[in-house]
Structure formats: structure tokens, C-alpha cells
Design a protein around this motif. Structure first.
Motif, short mmCIF file in Angstrom:
data_model
loop_
_atom_site.label_atom_id
_atom_site.label_comp_id
_atom_site.label_asym_id
_atom_site.label_seq_id
_atom_site.Cartn_x
_atom_site.Cartn_y
_atom_site.Cartn_z
N ILE A 136 101.74 152.30 94.20
CA ILE A 136 101.21 153.02 93.03
C ILE A 136 99.75 152.62 92.85
CG2 ILE A 136 101.44 153.40 90.53
CD1 ILE A 136 104.33 152.37 90.77
N PRO A 137 98.85 153.57 92.61
CA PRO A 137 97.48 153.19 92.26
C PRO A 137 97.51 152.29 91.02
CG PRO A 137 97.61 155.54 92.74
CD PRO A 137 99.02 155.04 92.67
N PHE A 138 96.73 151.22 91.05
CA PHE A 138 96.86 150.23 89.99
C PHE A 138 95.50 149.72 89.53
CE2 PHE A 138 96.69 147.80 93.91
CZ PHE A 138 95.82 146.78 93.59
N VAL A 139 95.52 149.12 88.32
CA VAL A 139 94.40 148.35 87.78
C VAL A 139 94.99 147.05 87.25
CG1 VAL A 139 92.61 148.20 86.03
CG2 VAL A 139 93.06 150.38 87.13
N LEU A 140 94.36 145.94 87.57
CA LEU A 140 94.81 144.65 87.05
C LEU A 140 93.87 144.22 85.93
CD1 LEU A 140 95.67 142.78 90.38
CD2 LEU A 140 97.20 144.11 88.89
N LEU A 141 94.42 144.08 84.74
CA LEU A 141 93.67 143.61 83.58
C LEU A 141 94.00 142.13 83.42
CD1 LEU A 141 94.55 146.61 81.25
CD2 LEU A 141 92.34 146.21 82.33
N ARG A 142 93.19 141.30 84.04
CA ARG A 142 93.47 139.86 83.99
C ARG A 142 92.89 139.28 82.70
NH1 ARG A 142 92.26 138.12 90.30
NH2 ARG A 142 94.33 138.68 91.14
N ASN A 143 93.73 139.30 81.69
CA ASN A 143 93.30 138.90 80.35
C ASN A 143 93.16 137.39 80.23
OD1 ASN A 143 93.42 141.58 79.64
ND2 ASN A 143 95.19 141.38 78.30
N GLY A 144 92.03 136.98 79.64
CA GLY A 144 91.87 135.59 79.28
C GLY A 144 92.65 135.30 78.00
N TRP A 145 92.35 134.19 77.39
CA TRP A 145 93.10 133.77 76.19
C TRP A 145 92.69 134.60 74.98
CZ3 TRP A 145 96.78 131.69 78.35
CH2 TRP A 145 97.61 130.73 77.78
N TYR A 146 93.65 134.84 74.11
CA TYR A 146 93.33 135.44 72.82
C TYR A 146 92.83 134.33 71.89
CZ TYR A 146 96.62 139.02 74.53
OH TYR A 146 97.27 139.97 75.28
N THR A 147 91.74 134.58 71.20
CA THR A 147 91.25 133.57 70.25
C THR A 147 92.34 133.26 69.22
OG1 THR A 147 89.04 134.50 70.52
CG2 THR A 147 89.35 132.98 68.71
N GLU A 148 93.14 134.26 68.89
CA GLU A 148 94.22 134.07 67.91
C GLU A 148 95.23 133.01 68.36
OE1 GLU A 148 92.85 138.37 67.29
OE2 GLU A 148 93.10 137.01 68.99
N ASN A 149 95.30 132.75 69.67
CA ASN A 149 96.21 131.70 70.15
C ASN A 149 95.86 130.34 69.55
OD1 ASN A 149 97.37 133.64 71.76
ND2 ASN A 149 96.65 132.80 73.70
N TYR A 150 94.58 130.16 69.24
CA TYR A 150 94.13 128.89 68.67
C TYR A 150 93.99 128.95 67.16
CZ TYR A 150 93.33 127.11 73.36
OH TYR A 150 93.52 126.67 74.64
N THR A 151 93.57 130.08 66.63
CA THR A 151 93.32 130.12 65.19
C THR A 151 94.60 130.01 64.37
OG1 THR A 151 93.33 132.56 65.21
CG2 THR A 151 91.19 131.45 65.43
N HIS A 152 95.75 130.35 64.95
CA HIS A 152 96.98 130.21 64.17
C HIS A 152 97.29 128.75 63.86
CE1 HIS A 152 98.95 129.38 68.10
NE2 HIS A 152 99.79 128.69 67.36
N SER A 153 96.63 127.84 64.60
CA SER A 153 96.84 126.40 64.35
C SER A 153 95.91 125.84 63.28
CB SER A 153 96.61 125.61 65.65
OG SER A 153 97.48 126.05 66.67
N VAL A 154 94.93 126.65 62.86
CA VAL A 154 93.93 126.15 61.92
C VAL A 154 94.55 125.69 60.58
CG1 VAL A 154 91.93 126.81 60.51
CG2 VAL A 154 91.96 127.30 62.97
#
Length: 287
Positions: A136-154
Motif C-alpha cells: 500500500i502506498p504509505f506515509v510514516l508520521l514519526r511523531n515525537g513526544w506530546y508536550t502534554e505528556n509532561y504537563t499533566h505532571s505539573v
């Protein structure tokens, strides 16, 4: 708007990223051309009122995927959150997409998946291989971290006067979840040929966890722990062991540069600067 737009399907539409992708698509795409699927269609019923086609489909039930994918041109496979089961679930989606004749499959992978030391990267590498093998023709969206992954700990950090982690002085180039959603929408609606593209997506600016601690607005120290101790602290805070292990491993990976990238492919793709991490922290402090 053209009436000859491709039909676009978003998997995992009830999740935080899926909802934001659909919000972004609706800015440029006719609602009737968008299909949203989730394991529980009631969770996305509100999209029907916006003109989006809502269907119930499950990564583990191929027959539901076949029914949902009929007539779909472009598909966004948002990675499953079922750790350890993701490859099998993703393969079901890929095979259903192949049977349906989908013309472009975009997949939300992880930053530098091919070389990443993160434990969670392995299932992404395996999924990328399955996508390539499908034809299948494809695109890979290699996502880095969401900032929200850290802000929920604030809020917890403010309550205890300490921000815990095991990322050391590793720099993290995260972006807001909405930035990654806009990137997915841009790929899914692009008029040029996207087939075979691999995007390493990360925020324009980077930071260390000690910098996030200093931005919390109150005297909060960053307490860097060995991975095992950070994992134990997360379990003590009520997180399930697999999630705690993933987060602790990811922090250790960050200390080795796994969450850093300065190519600015994300801002180029969305046509604007990524959301400043400090703005996301500030927004979290208001809640």
C-alpha cells in the motif's frame, strides 16, 4: 471546496489525537468525505452532527474493518494504545486497507523509529515493516513526544515541590498534540504524491525537564531518579506497571537523545511554528 475530494478515514477517532485530526480536517474537507471509526461509536456520536460518517469498528475484528474501509481512499492508522498487542491489531488494519484498495495509508509511528532506543519503538518498527510489505502506498508520521505528556505532571509537581523523572539533561523537542494532528491532516489532504514519505516530527524548540520544573511558577526542583526508582514512584502514584515502565523507559531514552530532533519537519509540514512548550505548560497551570 471541490466535490471530488478523496474519502478519508480516521481510526481511533475517540482518542485525543483522533478528535484533533478530525477538527483539523474539517477546516478544509467536506464532512461527508470524512469517516471516523472507534470501538464504541457512542464515544464519537457527536461527530455525526457535524456531518462526519461515524462507524463502529475494532482493530481486533477484521470484519468490522472491512465494512468500514469500503470506498475509502486515504486512511490514518493511529497506533493502538494496547501495549504488547499493537502489532497484531495494526496488521489487521493494514490487511483490511489492502483488501479495500486504500490508495494511501498514513501511520503514527515514533520519532526516529528505526534507530530509537525507546522500548515502545519496537512495535512501531514492526508495524512500519508490515506496512512496507503490504504494497500500500504509505506515509510514516514519526511523531515525537506530546508536550502534554509532561504537563499533566505539573499539578502533582506543584503539590509536592518536586518534578520527578529520569531524563537527566536530555533535551526534548516536543510539540502540542494539536500540532501533530495538523500534520496528519496536511498529509491526508495533500494534492501532491506523498507515497513513501517519512516525516520525523518534533517541536521547533527543545527543553530539559529541569527547565519545565522552573516554568511551573513556583519553587519546584527537578529530581532526577534512576529508571527503576522513577518507575516505582509512578506505580506508587497509581499508574499501572506497564504504563509506569513505558514512561520510565522513555525518560531514560530522552536522556540519550531519543526525543530530540531539530530538523523542523513538523513546522514545515503544517506551515507554521509549532506551539511553544512554555505556552502548553502555562495552559496546564490554568487548569
Amino acid at each position: 471546496m471541490s466535490t471530488h475530494q478523496p474519502r478519508i478515514l480516521i481510526t481511533g477517532a475517540s482518542g485525543q489525537l483522533g478528535r484533533l485530526v478530525i477538527d483539523s480536517l474539517l477546516k478544509t474537507t467536506l464532512p461527508a468525505q470524512i469517516v471516523a471509526i472507534a470501538r464504541n461509536s457512542k464515544a464519537i456520536a457527536g461527530l455525526s452532527a457535524r456531518g462526519v460518517r461515524v462507524l463502529e469498528a475494532d482493530y481486533t475484528k477484521s470484519e468490522t474493518l472491512d465494512a468500514a474501509f469500503a470506498g475509502v481512499d486515504r486512511l490514518l492508522l493511529i497506533s493502538s494504545n494496547d501495549l504488547g498487542q499493537r502489532l497484531a491489531q495494526h496488521r489487521n488494519v493494514i490487511e483490511a486497507a489492502r483488501r479495500a484498495g486504500v490508495k494511501l495509508l498514513a501511520y503514527t509511528s515514533v520519532l526516529h523509529a528505526d534507530t530509537s532506543p525507546l522500548g515502545l519503538a519496537e512495535e512501531h518498527r514492526q508495524t512500519e515493516a508490515a506496512i512496507r510489505a503490504s504494497g500500500i502506498p504509505f506515509v510514516l508520521l514519526r511523531n515525537g513526544w506530546y508536550t502534554e505528556n509532561y504537563t499533566h505532571s505539573v499539578p502533582t509537581a506543584l503539590a509536592h515541590g518536586a518534578y520527578l523523572g529520569s531524563a537527566g539533561e536530555g533535551r526534548i523537542a516536543s510539540a502540542a498534540r494539536a500540532d501533530y494532528a495538523d500534520a496528519a491532516a496536511a498529509v491526508l489532504t495533500a494534492t501532491g504524491d506523498q507515497s513513501g514519505r517519512i516525516y520525523e516530527l518534533a517541536g521547533d524548540a527543545s527543553y530539559t525537564l529541569s527547565e519545565i520544573a522552573r516554568r511551573s511558577g513556583k519553587p519546584v526542583a527537578y529530581n532526577n531518579l534512576p529508571e527503576a526508582e522513577f518507575k516505582a514512584a509512578l506505580i506508587g502514584a497509581g499508574l499501572p506497571e506497564p504504563v509506569a515502565a513505558l514512561l520510565a523507559d522513555s525518560d531514560t531514552g530522552a536522556s540519550k537523545g531519543a526525543l530530540f530532533d531539530d530538523s523542523r519537519q513538523l513546522s514545515k509540514l503544517i506551515g507554521r511554528a509549532t506551539t511553544p512548550w512554555a505556552a502548553t505548560v502555562a495552559a496546564a497551570l490554568k487548569h
